[in-house]
Design a protein around this motif. Structure first.
Motif, PDB file in Angstrom:
ATOM      1  N   ALA A  38       0.956  -0.342  13.460  1.00  0.00           N
ATOM      2  CA  ALA A  38      -0.242  -0.042  12.452  1.00  0.00           C
ATOM      3  C   ALA A  38      -0.667   1.243  12.235  1.00  0.00           C
ATOM      4  O   ALA A  38      -0.914   1.746  11.374  1.00  0.00           O
ATOM      5  CB  ALA A  38      -1.536  -0.886  12.903  1.00  0.00           C
ATOM      6  N   ALA A  39      -0.370   1.973  13.677  1.00  0.00           N
ATOM      7  CA  ALA A  39      -0.674   3.206  13.616  1.00  0.00           C
ATOM      8  C   ALA A  39       0.354   4.171  12.696  1.00  0.00           C
ATOM      9  O   ALA A  39      -0.031   5.144  12.046  1.00  0.00           O
ATOM     10  CB  ALA A  39      -0.561   4.001  14.869  1.00  0.00           C
ATOM     11  N   ILE A  40       1.723   3.802  12.702  1.00  0.00           N
ATOM     12  CA  ILE A  40       2.448   4.427  11.967  1.00  0.00           C
ATOM     13  C   ILE A  40       2.447   4.058  10.435  1.00  0.00           C
ATOM     14  O   ILE A  40       2.683   5.079   9.509  1.00  0.00           O
ATOM     15  CB  ILE A  40       4.014   4.098  12.319  1.00  0.00           C
ATOM     16  N   ALA A  41       1.859   2.945  10.097  1.00  0.00           N
ATOM     17  CA  ALA A  41       1.550   2.549   8.740  1.00  0.00           C
ATOM     18  C   ALA A  41       0.631   3.479   8.215  1.00  0.00           C
ATOM     19  O   ALA A  41       0.615   3.889   7.003  1.00  0.00           O
ATOM     20  CB  ALA A  41       1.311   1.031   8.684  1.00  0.00           C
ATOM     21  N   VAL A  42      -0.673   3.617   8.784  1.00  0.00           N
ATOM     22  CA  VAL A  42      -1.428   4.410   8.519  1.00  0.00           C
ATOM     23  C   VAL A  42      -1.252   6.113   8.368  1.00  0.00           C
ATOM     24  O   VAL A  42      -1.431   6.631   7.183  1.00  0.00           O
ATOM     25  CB  VAL A  42      -2.621   4.331   9.408  1.00  0.00           C
TER      26      VAL A  42
END
Length: 140
Positions: A38-42
């Motif tokens: 999720a962090a990389i997607a953000v």
């Protein structure tokens, strides 16, 4: 807002954005045998060019600001002697089920560059383990 998107004050309906995105709150995101972060997607979304932006520089600046917000001294807690940690035991290979890894509380007795000696909370047994199998216990 890149400066606050990873903060503990930004909330989703069930937990803080920080718990969900940065720590992934214990959730495993997998699809087609790849782990999804999720962090990389953000960060990918922050870096995407917006309408009216002539080049990629504004997106790069948003990503730098978001990453910088994670690297402030108050957010970086080192693994030091006396710290309460959780120790992972089990099969860490993907794909995995929730039952493949169990977490046990321990206290760091000492550490070096790659290893830590921990004392298990349940039976006071001391073990020498790799730092990658530890995670700091968050303040309640």
């Amino acid at each position: 807002d890149p400066s606050t998107c990873f903060s503990s004050t930004a909330y989703l309906s069930f937990c803080s954005f920080e718990q969900f995105v940065v720590r992934q709150n214990g959730y495993v995101f997998a699809g087609e045998s790849v782990v999804w972060s999720a962090a990389i997607a953000v960060l990918d979304d922050l870096g995407t060019r917006r309408d009216g932006e002539a080049n990629a520089e504004p997106g790069k600046a948003r990503v730098r600001e978001a990453v910088a917000s994670l690297l402030i001294p108050s957010r970086i807690r080192p693994l030091v002697a006396g710290a309460t940690v959780e120790y992972a035991e089990g099969d860490a290979n993907l794909p995995r089920d929730d039952d493949d890894i169990s977490w046990s509380r321990a206290t760091i007795v000492s550490r070096d560059v790659h290893l830590a000696v921990i004392r298990m909370e349940t039976n006071a047994e001391e073990k020498s383990v790799y730092l990658g199998s530890l995670r700091l216990v968050e303040d309640e």
